[in-house]
Design a protein around this motif. Structure first.
Motif, PDB file in Angstrom:
ATOM      1  N   VAL A   1      44.330  88.391  30.686  1.00 31.80           N
ATOM      2  CA  VAL A   1      43.255  87.615  30.079  1.00 31.80           C
ATOM      3  C   VAL A   1      43.495  86.127  30.256  1.00 31.80           C
ATOM      4  O   VAL A   1      42.584  85.361  30.602  1.00 31.80           O
ATOM      5  CB  VAL A   1      43.110  87.968  28.584  1.00 31.80           C
ATOM      6  CG1 VAL A   1      42.048  87.087  27.921  1.00 31.80           C
ATOM      7  CG2 VAL A   1      42.752  89.437  28.423  1.00 31.80           C
ATOM      8  N   GLY A   2      44.719  85.694  30.034  1.00 35.51           N
ATOM      9  CA  GLY A   2      45.040  84.277  30.138  1.00 35.51           C
ATOM     10  C   GLY A   2      44.786  83.709  31.524  1.00 35.51           C
ATOM     11  O   GLY A   2      44.488  82.518  31.673  1.00 35.51           O
ATOM     12  N   ARG A   3      44.872  84.551  32.553  1.00 38.48           N
ATOM     13  CA  ARG A   3      44.658  84.090  33.926  1.00 38.48           C
ATOM     14  C   ARG A   3      43.191  84.228  34.342  1.00 38.48           C
ATOM     15  O   ARG A   3      42.609  83.316  34.933  1.00 38.48           O
ATOM     16  CB  ARG A   3      45.540  84.894  34.884  1.00 38.48           C
ATOM     17  CG  ARG A   3      45.365  84.532  36.350  1.00 38.48           C
ATOM     18  CD  ARG A   3      46.391  85.252  37.210  1.00 38.48           C
ATOM     19  NE  ARG A   3      46.139  85.069  38.629  1.00 38.48           N
ATOM     20  CZ  ARG A   3      46.446  83.993  39.317  1.00 38.48           C
ATOM     21  NH1 ARG A   3      47.036  82.972  38.700  1.00 38.48           N
ATOM     22  NH2 ARG A   3      46.195  83.907  40.613  1.00 38.48           N
ATOM     23  N   ALA A   4      42.577  85.364  34.046  1.00 41.30           N
ATOM     24  CA  ALA A   4      41.226  85.645  34.543  1.00 41.30           C
ATOM     25  C   ALA A   4      40.142  84.901  33.776  1.00 41.30           C
ATOM     26  O   ALA A   4      39.126  84.500  34.361  1.00 41.30           O
ATOM     27  CB  ALA A   4      40.957  87.147  34.495  1.00 41.30           C
ATOM     28  N   LEU A   5      40.332  84.704  32.476  1.00 40.56           N
ATOM     29  CA  LEU A   5      39.284  84.123  31.636  1.00 40.56           C
ATOM     30  C   LEU A   5      39.261  82.604  31.805  1.00 40.56           C
ATOM     31  O   LEU A   5      40.226  81.917  31.495  1.00 40.56           O
ATOM     32  CB  LEU A   5      39.525  84.488  30.173  1.00 40.56           C
ATOM     33  CG  LEU A   5      38.470  84.085  29.152  1.00 40.56           C
ATOM     34  CD1 LEU A   5      37.112  84.638  29.532  1.00 40.56           C
ATOM     35  CD2 LEU A   5      38.866  84.558  27.765  1.00 40.56           C
ATOM     36  N   THR A   6      38.133  82.087  32.298  1.00 36.02           N
ATOM     37  CA  THR A   6      37.986  80.653  32.547  1.00 36.02           C
ATOM     38  C   THR A   6      36.850  80.066  31.729  1.00 36.02           C
ATOM     39  O   THR A   6      35.987  80.785  31.220  1.00 36.02           O
ATOM     40  CB  THR A   6      37.692  80.390  34.038  1.00 36.02           C
ATOM     41  OG1 THR A   6      36.425  80.997  34.365  1.00 36.02           O
ATOM     42  CG2 THR A   6      38.788  80.973  34.926  1.00 36.02           C
ATOM     43  N   ALA A   7      36.841  78.737  31.634  1.00 33.85           N
ATOM     44  CA  ALA A   7      35.752  78.057  30.926  1.00 33.85           C
ATOM     45  C   ALA A   7      34.426  78.287  31.637  1.00 33.85           C
ATOM     46  O   ALA A   7      33.372  78.387  30.987  1.00 33.85           O
ATOM     47  CB  ALA A   7      36.055  76.562  30.844  1.00 33.85           C
ATOM     48  N   GLU A   8      34.448  78.394  32.955  1.00 33.13           N
ATOM     49  CA  GLU A   8      33.219  78.640  33.712  1.00 33.13           C
ATOM     50  C   GLU A   8      32.627  80.002  33.362  1.00 33.13           C
ATOM     51  O   GLU A   8      31.418  80.157  33.179  1.00 33.13           O
ATOM     52  CB  GLU A   8      33.512  78.580  35.209  1.00 33.13           C
ATOM     53  CG  GLU A   8      33.948  77.206  35.693  1.00 33.13           C
ATOM     54  CD  GLU A   8      34.697  77.284  37.006  1.00 33.13           C
ATOM     55  OE1 GLU A   8      34.040  77.229  38.058  1.00 33.13           O
ATOM     56  OE2 GLU A   8      35.938  77.416  36.970  1.00 33.13           O
ATOM     57  N   LEU A   9      33.500  81.017  33.283  1.00 30.03           N
ATOM     58  CA  LEU A   9      33.040  82.359  32.924  1.00 30.03           C
ATOM     59  C   LEU A   9      32.482  82.373  31.510  1.00 30.03           C
ATOM     60  O   LEU A   9      31.411  82.944  31.255  1.00 30.03           O
ATOM     61  CB  LEU A   9      34.180  83.367  33.059  1.00 30.03           C
ATOM     62  CG  LEU A   9      33.869  84.798  32.621  1.00 30.03           C
ATOM     63  CD1 LEU A   9      32.733  85.391  33.440  1.00 30.03           C
ATOM     64  CD2 LEU A   9      35.122  85.678  32.720  1.00 30.03           C
ATOM     65  N   LEU A  10      33.182  81.734  30.563  1.00 27.30           N
ATOM     66  CA  LEU A  10      32.725  81.728  29.177  1.00 27.30           C
ATOM     67  C   LEU A  10      31.384  81.013  29.041  1.00 27.30           C
ATOM     68  O   LEU A  10      30.490  81.486  28.329  1.00 27.30           O
ATOM     69  CB  LEU A  10      33.767  81.058  28.280  1.00 27.30           C
ATOM     70  CG  LEU A  10      34.965  81.909  27.883  1.00 27.30           C
ATOM     71  CD1 LEU A  10      35.915  81.105  27.008  1.00 27.30           C
ATOM     72  CD2 LEU A  10      34.519  83.168  27.150  1.00 27.30           C
ATOM     73  N   HIS A  11      31.245  79.880  29.706  1.00 33.59           N
ATOM     74  CA  HIS A  11      29.980  79.147  29.611  1.00 33.59           C
ATOM     75  C   HIS A  11      28.828  79.993  30.138  1.00 33.59           C
ATOM     76  O   HIS A  11      27.755  80.064  29.518  1.00 33.59           O
ATOM     77  CB  HIS A  11      30.075  77.843  30.413  1.00 33.59           C
ATOM     78  CG  HIS A  11      28.773  77.106  30.507  1.00 33.59           C
ATOM     79  ND1 HIS A  11      28.229  76.411  29.444  1.00 33.59           N
ATOM     80  CD2 HIS A  11      27.884  76.993  31.536  1.00 33.59           C
ATOM     81  CE1 HIS A  11      27.076  75.888  29.807  1.00 33.59           C
ATOM     82  NE2 HIS A  11      26.834  76.230  31.064  1.00 33.59           N
TER      83      HIS A  11
END
Length: 502
Positions: free
Chosen positions: A299-309
């Motif tokens: 999760v720490g690697r795959a999850l990005t601010a771009e994905l969340l936005h």
């Protein structure tokens, strides 16, 4: 309005696999916020946590204030929260916050109890994820409904957590050790007598009850206690508690003759609407993290601010089902590296389009290109009328459902809201799909479909009255039909019929 405890939970909550890890994070946040000198959280299930704030109690040579708060759920004591403040701390001001915190802890404890029960009994670790206000209201409903024998109706869009909530209502009540029998109403196995017998002393869950065949709906009164006195059948001592879920509007189905009015009246006691994902923006990060973890990604690697936005801007017409598919796809195609906007552009481009349009009404745009060719509005009208599944296969699933429904039910007095219910999406998202993929909006497309069907009827029967044709395709009066026909076809219905006959 967000409360102090809501803010605390939002800062500290993570969808931990184990309850002690979650409670430890939350209690630590409480200790730091309220300047606690010490304390502990004790649960009857054996979980025990000490409150250890940064300020060590040994360094505080002052008297202490003590307070013990019960952790209760409905009629059940789950444990207690013992807290200590130094005399100079604002212990009194913190009282209300700590009471609310203890209450929220009780709901979280029950979540993990349901998860363990579901993993053992159903083979699936069903866990509610998130701490938004909408989810909190659901848990309040579960707490009250679980200890009642009244039927429960879980309403919600396609892809919402209706199955998890049905399991929670059963597990959190006094009959959790009894059977939990699910009936898949779209394709049920067995007959009502068998269902009620198997669920005796427990819960009978009708999953998607709007799909239950009319003949089976008619059999249920033989076994279901009528709390309204509609029939005189007397329940047995072990009559199961009934829970039903529905995606469709059952009241509308009753009006259309597709669902039993008597049955709906008996089920319509304890009713809750499961919130769609677009109303749970505070939970998006936790839900995405759970999907990534479930599919084996860091999760720490795959999850990005771009994905969340992007996920927060997307409407999620199929809710958690869609999120599971899309996030898993993006993670796989990214190969375990951080998921960037370029990955989304390639593998889920409609999400970026939805984000760009979020909250703004946009004019119709050029339609998508299929196999390198631009498709006009007339093309989609022909596909809908002919119910051409192959030609529609490249469209978004909800848009494909909507066009197929229009091609069959064009004569009905349809609204965008009703069409959206049939497509299992929100009206706003369906409107976006019409504009972005077809280059048009709902009403003009429906009118074109009606005119196309009218052309077929005029060509097929030269003796049928023009007025009858207009009414048959959904126009309320002849004048409106003739004006619309001339505008779209370039000639009147009579002129078109004469030309077609030559």
């Amino acid at each position: 309005m967000r409360t102090q405890v809501d803010e605390l939970l939002q800062r500290a909550y993570r969808p931990y696999r184990a309850l002690p890890d979650l409670l430890r994070a939350l209690v630590h946040e409480l200790a730091e916020r309220e300047r606690l000198a010490g304390g502990c959280l004790r649960l009857h299930c054996g979980c025990s946590l000490d409150v250890c704030p940064a300020r060590s109690r040994a360094k505080l040579a002052r008297p202490f204030l003590h307070r013990t708060l019960p952790i209760n759920y409905a009629e059940e004591s789950l444990g207690e929260l013992q807290l200590e403040w130094s005399r100079d701390a604002a212990a009194e001001a913190a009282g209300s916050l700590c009471e609310d915190f203890a209450r929220r802890c009780a709901y979280l404890v029950k979540r993990y109890e349901v998860q363990a029960w579901a993993e053992q009994r159903l083979g699936r670790p069903l866990l509610l994820v998130g701490v938004c206000e909408a989810l909190h209201q659901l848990e309040i409903f579960i707490e009250k409904a679980a200890y009642s024998c009244l039927p429960v109706m879980l309403k919600g869009e396609f892809g919402t957590e209706k199955v998890q909530l049905a399991a929670a209502v059963h597990c959190c009540g006094p009959h959790r050790d009894g059977p939990f029998v699910e009936v898949n109403c779209a394709n049920p196995a067995g007959q009502p007598a068998q269902w009620f017998r198997q669920a005796s002393g427990g819960t009978l869950f009708f999953n998607g009850i709007e799909e239950l065949a009319p003949a089976l709906q008619g059999q249920l009164p033989q076994y279901l206690h009528s709390r309204l006195g509609q029939w005189l059948a007397v329940p047995t001592a072990g009559e199961p508690r009934v829970i039903a879920s529905a995606t469709a509007d059952l009241a509308q189905r009753v009006r259309e003759g597709g669902f039993s009015r008597a049955l709906l009246a008996e089920l319509d006691f304890l009713v809750i609407e499961v919130p769609p994902l677009r109303e749970r923006l505070d939970d998006i990060e936790s839900l995405v993290a759970v999907v990534l973890e479930r599919h084996g990604f860091d999760v720490g690697r795959a999850l990005t601010a771009e994905l969340l936005h992007t996920c927060r801007c997307h409407n999620w017409p199929e809710n958690l089902f869609e999120m599971e598919r899309v996030v898993a796809r993006l993670a796989v195609m990214a190969g375990g590296r951080p998921i960037r906007a370029t990955d989304i552009q390639v593998h889920a481009p409609w999400m970026l389009e939805a984000g760009a349009l979020a909250g703004r009404e946009q004019p119709p745009r050029a339609p998508v290109r299929v196999n390198g060719r631009a498709r006009s509005e007339s093309h989609w009208v022909e596909c809908a009328v002919a119910r051409d599944l192959a030609a529609l296969s490249g469209l978004h699933e909800a848009l494909r459902r909507a066009l197929l429904y229009l091609g069959e039910h064009y004569a009905k007095p349809l609204s965008l809201g009703e069409l959206a219910r049939q497509a299992h999406v929100s009206p706003s998202h369906l409107g976006f799909l019409f504009r972005s993929a077809l280059g048009t909006t709902f009403k003009p497309l429906l009118q074109r479909i009606r005119i196309e069907k009218a052309k077929e009827m005029l060509h097929a029967d030269e003796h049928q009255r023009i007025t009858d044709v207009a009414l048959s395709v959904g126009f309320g009066d002849l004048s409106h039909f003739e004006k619309s026909f001339r505008r779209l076809v370039g000639r009147s219905p009579r002129e078109f019929r004469r030309a077609a006959g030559t």
